[in-house]
Scaffold this motif. Structure first.
Motif, PDB file in Angstrom:
ATOM      1  N   GLU A 123      39.425 -22.026 -97.803  1.00 40.92           N
ATOM      2  CA  GLU A 123      40.514 -21.906 -97.017  1.00 40.92           C
ATOM      3  C   GLU A 123      41.209 -20.467 -97.017  1.00 40.92           C
ATOM      4  O   GLU A 123      42.101 -20.494 -95.514  1.00 40.92           O
ATOM      5  N   ARG A 124      40.911 -19.439 -97.182  1.00 44.45           N
ATOM      6  CA  ARG A 124      41.326 -18.445 -97.721  1.00 44.45           C
ATOM      7  C   ARG A 124      40.561 -17.723 -95.708  1.00 44.45           C
ATOM      8  O   ARG A 124      41.610 -17.219 -94.832  1.00 44.45           O
ATOM      9  N   GLN A 125      39.512 -17.783 -95.731  1.00 42.43           N
ATOM     10  CA  GLN A 125      39.451 -17.622 -93.782  1.00 42.43           C
ATOM     11  C   GLN A 125      40.161 -18.555 -93.595  1.00 42.43           C
ATOM     12  O   GLN A 125      39.780 -17.514 -92.620  1.00 42.43           O
ATOM     13  N   ILE A 126      39.878 -20.088 -93.323  1.00 44.57           N
ATOM     14  CA  ILE A 126      40.778 -20.304 -92.355  1.00 44.57           C
ATOM     15  C   ILE A 126      42.101 -19.534 -92.489  1.00 44.57           C
ATOM     16  O   ILE A 126      42.709 -19.430 -90.561  1.00 44.57           O
ATOM     17  N   GLN A 127      42.514 -19.263 -93.121  1.00 47.96           N
ATOM     18  CA  GLN A 127      44.150 -19.381 -92.862  1.00 47.96           C
ATOM     19  C   GLN A 127      43.920 -17.869 -91.714  1.00 47.96           C
ATOM     20  O   GLN A 127      44.554 -16.845 -91.482  1.00 47.96           O
ATOM     21  N   ALA A 128      43.411 -16.931 -92.903  1.00 46.19           N
ATOM     22  CA  ALA A 128      42.818 -15.403 -92.122  1.00 46.19           C
ATOM     23  C   ALA A 128      42.461 -15.817 -90.574  1.00 46.19           C
ATOM     24  O   ALA A 128      42.954 -14.265 -89.463  1.00 46.19           O
ATOM     25  N   ALA A 129      41.898 -16.693 -89.881  1.00 46.74           N
ATOM     26  CA  ALA A 129      41.288 -16.615 -88.622  1.00 46.74           C
ATOM     27  C   ALA A 129      42.462 -17.099 -87.828  1.00 46.74           C
ATOM     28  O   ALA A 129      42.883 -16.268 -86.878  1.00 46.74           O
ATOM     29  N   VAL A 130      43.365 -17.401 -88.250  1.00 49.80           N
ATOM     30  CA  VAL A 130      45.178 -17.949 -88.019  1.00 49.80           C
ATOM     31  C   VAL A 130      45.774 -16.747 -88.249  1.00 49.80           C
ATOM     32  O   VAL A 130      46.313 -16.778 -86.522  1.00 49.80           O
ATOM     33  N   GLY A 162      45.044 -14.726 -85.022  1.00 56.27           N
ATOM     34  CA  GLY A 162      44.976 -14.878 -83.447  1.00 56.27           C
ATOM     35  C   GLY A 162      44.115 -15.904 -83.298  1.00 56.27           C
ATOM     36  O   GLY A 162      44.746 -16.458 -82.289  1.00 56.27           O
ATOM     37  N   ALA A 163      43.132 -16.750 -83.815  1.00 57.35           N
ATOM     38  CA  ALA A 163      42.225 -17.945 -83.353  1.00 57.35           C
ATOM     39  C   ALA A 163      43.716 -19.038 -83.459  1.00 57.35           C
ATOM     40  O   ALA A 163      44.503 -19.379 -84.088  1.00 57.35           O
ATOM     41  N   THR A 164      42.865 -19.606 -82.474  1.00 52.62           N
ATOM     42  CA  THR A 164      43.383 -20.955 -82.260  1.00 52.62           C
ATOM     43  C   THR A 164      42.486 -22.431 -82.796  1.00 52.62           C
ATOM     44  O   THR A 164      41.426 -22.566 -82.406  1.00 52.62           O
ATOM     45  N   LEU A 165      43.266 -23.296 -84.129  1.00 51.30           N
ATOM     46  CA  LEU A 165      42.980 -24.179 -84.761  1.00 51.30           C
ATOM     47  C   LEU A 165      42.909 -25.302 -84.190  1.00 51.30           C
ATOM     48  O   LEU A 165      43.815 -25.565 -84.070  1.00 51.30           O
ATOM     49  N   LEU A 166      41.836 -26.051 -83.264  1.00 48.68           N
ATOM     50  CA  LEU A 166      42.162 -26.912 -82.408  1.00 48.68           C
ATOM     51  C   LEU A 166      42.363 -28.731 -83.360  1.00 48.68           C
ATOM     52  O   LEU A 166      42.908 -29.238 -82.942  1.00 48.68           O
ATOM     53  N   MET A 167      41.227 -28.827 -84.353  1.00 48.00           N
ATOM     54  CA  MET A 167      41.406 -29.625 -84.977  1.00 48.00           C
ATOM     55  C   MET A 167      40.915 -29.373 -86.246  1.00 48.00           C
ATOM     56  O   MET A 167      40.132 -28.260 -86.685  1.00 48.00           O
ATOM     57  N   GLY A 168      40.826 -30.333 -87.514  1.00 51.43           N
ATOM     58  CA  GLY A 168      40.346 -29.678 -88.757  1.00 51.43           C
ATOM     59  C   GLY A 168      41.978 -28.726 -89.266  1.00 51.43           C
ATOM     60  O   GLY A 168      42.379 -28.078 -89.720  1.00 51.43           O
ATOM     61  N   GLY A 169      40.652 -28.368 -91.041  1.00 53.09           N
ATOM     62  CA  GLY A 169      40.935 -26.512 -91.321  1.00 53.09           C
ATOM     63  C   GLY A 169      41.536 -28.244 -92.832  1.00 53.09           C
ATOM     64  O   GLY A 169      42.751 -27.185 -93.567  1.00 53.09           O
ATOM     65  N   VAL A 170      42.192 -28.918 -93.095  1.00 53.87           N
ATOM     66  CA  VAL A 170      43.364 -29.221 -93.975  1.00 53.87           C
ATOM     67  C   VAL A 170      41.591 -29.554 -95.009  1.00 53.87           C
ATOM     68  O   VAL A 170      41.135 -30.379 -95.365  1.00 53.87           O
ATOM     69  N   ARG A 171      42.688 -29.149 -96.199  1.00 54.18           N
ATOM     70  CA  ARG A 171      41.987 -28.980 -97.555  1.00 54.18           C
ATOM     71  C   ARG A 171      42.225 -30.507 -98.655  1.00 54.18           C
ATOM     72  O   ARG A 171      44.136 -30.133 -98.828  1.00 54.18           O
ATOM     73  N   ALA A 226      38.382 -13.406 -81.483  1.00 52.95           N
ATOM     74  CA  ALA A 226      37.968 -12.206 -80.718  1.00 52.95           C
ATOM     75  C   ALA A 226      36.674 -11.855 -82.242  1.00 52.95           C
ATOM     76  O   ALA A 226      36.854 -11.867 -82.673  1.00 52.95           O
ATOM     77  N   GLU A 227      35.937 -10.997 -80.908  1.00 52.74           N
ATOM     78  CA  GLU A 227      35.243 -10.630 -81.985  1.00 52.74           C
ATOM     79  C   GLU A 227      35.410  -9.143 -83.127  1.00 52.74           C
ATOM     80  O   GLU A 227      33.957  -9.665 -83.998  1.00 52.74           O
ATOM     81  N   ASP A 228      36.798  -9.250 -83.890  1.00 53.83           N
ATOM     82  CA  ASP A 228      36.888  -9.150 -85.382  1.00 53.83           C
ATOM     83  C   ASP A 228      37.331  -9.614 -85.844  1.00 53.83           C
ATOM     84  O   ASP A 228      38.161  -9.634 -86.781  1.00 53.83           O
ATOM     85  N   ASN A 229      37.490 -11.061 -85.945  1.00 54.48           N
ATOM     86  CA  ASN A 229      37.887 -11.910 -86.407  1.00 54.48           C
ATOM     87  C   ASN A 229      37.445 -12.839 -87.448  1.00 54.48           C
ATOM     88  O   ASN A 229      36.028 -11.957 -87.599  1.00 54.48           O
ATOM     89  N   THR A 230      37.685 -12.714 -88.885  1.00 55.19           N
ATOM     90  CA  THR A 230      37.333 -13.289 -90.516  1.00 55.19           C
ATOM     91  C   THR A 230      36.223 -14.074 -89.822  1.00 55.19           C
ATOM     92  O   THR A 230      34.592 -13.885 -90.890  1.00 55.19           O
ATOM     93  N   LEU A 231      35.987 -14.753 -88.400  1.00 56.51           N
ATOM     94  CA  LEU A 231      35.498 -15.809 -88.563  1.00 56.51           C
ATOM     95  C   LEU A 231      34.072 -15.688 -87.728  1.00 56.51           C
ATOM     96  O   LEU A 231      32.906 -15.771 -88.481  1.00 56.51           O
ATOM     97  N   LEU A 232      34.090 -14.376 -87.511  1.00 53.03           N
ATOM     98  CA  LEU A 232      32.810 -13.967 -87.067  1.00 53.03           C
ATOM     99  C   LEU A 232      31.964 -12.045 -87.729  1.00 53.03           C
ATOM    100  O   LEU A 232      31.051 -12.157 -87.778  1.00 53.03           O
TER     101      LEU A 232
END
Length: 484
Positions: free
Chosen positions: A337-344, A347-356, A370-376
């Protein structure tokens, strides 16, 4: 259920227990001892005393025992599937289709390879003065191996460590995952009843910071075989270095998938949805974690991924219709959940999901990452999928290599030269071609580079040799054949 120390099923020395719960609804499935340092010390002492008896057991007898265990697993398959499904959180579909059957195959494989652990014979007549001399090598047991097993594929991964250690003639002490030890304890009865020497096999339940930490530091353990996080792997390495133990580390991963413009977008989308969302609920070291897509088909792949993800059944992992179950613990869900929130926020765009909901997180699909995003940058151990466009294959390979991890990678293309170049350039232990990266076959060496491991590979013969001592024997002037 109790743990096994020195041939006895016992509680912890101080009576402390852990509650084992269903990850979806929190219902109590059972209790297991929370082992103390004193319990670990007792197990190690027993293993040290037992290692000579285990080393004297001939290969054919070790093989017989392992064959017996594999047969017992197959005979009790349905019960074991139900037990593991309830405590582990992976879906019934996945466990029914893979893990228990894989464990039986792995154990049978080590039974066969136990009879093939051969050394070499080396003539020495290539060296002046040793023309009539001969040498040979032989593999002998290390002694005591400690196996530290993770929650995500506990029975399958444990089978490599335990069956491999026993096949090589060692005593093995297992530290079971604290979240889901019950199925392993049940299978441990099969090993015990198959005729192993007392204390050749022991299994401890308890906290990693107690049991795992003590196994890593204590004298008497000759090797640690750990599958787990990079953070834990580093801690174990430091502790093990004080007694010069061998260490086999299979650690985290942030596996990249490269999808080139010449492939069918739907086939690619099906592969990455399966490799990210419906394999271990995203909690696999080699699952699809970073996806790089040729910009000419990027939108088409995104559209197919969204359609396929909408069709997934999310919820109770024990329901045979469910595709994506809960994460293993509240702590795991907190991290994702923290990683999803950090990604948003980055600047990343959440198209669907991520609901806990409790420990469940609905499959999340991201673009504009972006290349420096938490998800990467980080390993995301849950159902989260970033989809990133690229212009050239060289750019995609560079993006894939821009990671502290190096476990596995996948490439989808029909261009043979692109495949060959990528397989040579990708900084990983395994490259999978035209299939998702969440793939491990017991007959192949498995392991990673960088922070994904210490370069050691796990597999039938690789594990047997790693869990053995190689001894060289030299016969000076063994014969009188060559003129000197």
């Amino acid at each position: 259920m109790n743990m096994l120390i020195s041939g006895e099923w016992v509680s912890s020395s101080d009576g402390a227990e852990m509650t084992i719960q269903n990850p979806y609804d929190g219902s109590v499935l059972g209790h297991a001892p929370a082992a103390t340092v004193a319990d670990v010390d007792r197990a190690v002492s027993a293993a040290v005393s037992a290692k000579s008896a285990m080393a004297r057991m001939p290969a054919h007898e070790r093989a017989r025992i392992l064959e017996d265990v594999a047969s017992r697993i197959t005979a009790n398959r349905e019960m074991l599937i139900q037990m593991l499904n309830a405590e582990n959180g992976k879906t019934f579909k996945e466990i029914n289709g893979w893990e228990i059957d894989a464990a039986a195959r792995i154990i049978k494989g080590y039974a066969e390879e136990a009879k093939r652990l051969h050394g070499d014979t080396i003539p020495l007549n290539s060296m002046k003065g040793l023309e009539n001399s001969l040498a040979y090598t032989v593999y002998q047991p290390l002694g005591v191996v400690a196996a530290i097993v993770p929650f995500n594929y506990p029975v399958e991964l444990w089978s490599h460590k335990l069956a491999g250690g026993l096949a090589a003639g060692n005593c093995v002490i297992t530290k079971a995952p604290e979240e889901c030890p019950l199925t392993m304890l049940e299978i441990s009865r099969y090993y015990e009843e198959a005729g192993l020497p007392k204390a050749a096999h022991q299994i401890l339940t308890g906290r990693g910071e107690v049991v795992g930490a003590r196994l890593a530091e204590i004298e008497g353990v000759d090797m640690i075989s750990l599958t787990g996080s990079t953070r834990v792997g580093k801690l174990v390495s430091v502790a093990a270095s004080q007694t010069l133990k061998k260490v086999n580390l299979e650690l985290g991963g942030s596996d990249a998938t490269i999808i080139c413009g010449d492939v069918d977008p739907l086939i690619a989308a099906q592969a990455i949805v399966a490799g990210r969302f419906t394999s271990g609920n995203g909690q696999i070291c080699c699952s699809v974690k970073r996806v790089f897509i040729d910009k000419t088909i990027h939108q088409a792949v995104v559209d197919h991924v969204l359609d396929l993800t909408r069709g997934l059944v999310v919820g109770d992992h024990t329901d045979p219709a469910t595709d994506v179950g809960p994460l293993i613990s509240t702590r795991a869900a907190d991290t994702v959940e923290r990683q999803i929130q950090a990604a948003v926020s980055e600047g990343a765009t959440l198209l669907m999901g991520g609901v806990r909901t409790n420990q469940q997180i609905t499959p999340a699909v991201f673009v504009d990452v972006a290349e420096d995003n938490t998800l990467l940058r980080e390993e995301v151990f849950g159902p989260v999928l970033p989809l990133v466009p690229f212009d050239t294959i060289d750019e995609a390979v560079a993006l894939a290599n821009n990671s502290e991890f190096g476990l596995q990678a996948a490439i989808f293309t029909n261009d043979f030269r692109a495949i060959m170049n990528a397989t040579m350039k990708l900084e990983v232990g395994t490259v999978v071609v035209n299939h998702q990266s969440a793939m491990r076959l017991e007959c192949l060496p498995f392991g990673g580079r960088k922070n994904s491991g210490n370069g050691v590979r796990e597999g039938f013969m690789e594990t047997l040799k790693d869990m053995s001592e190689l001894k060289t024997v030299i016969f000076k002037d063994a014969f009188d054949v060559f003129d000197c």
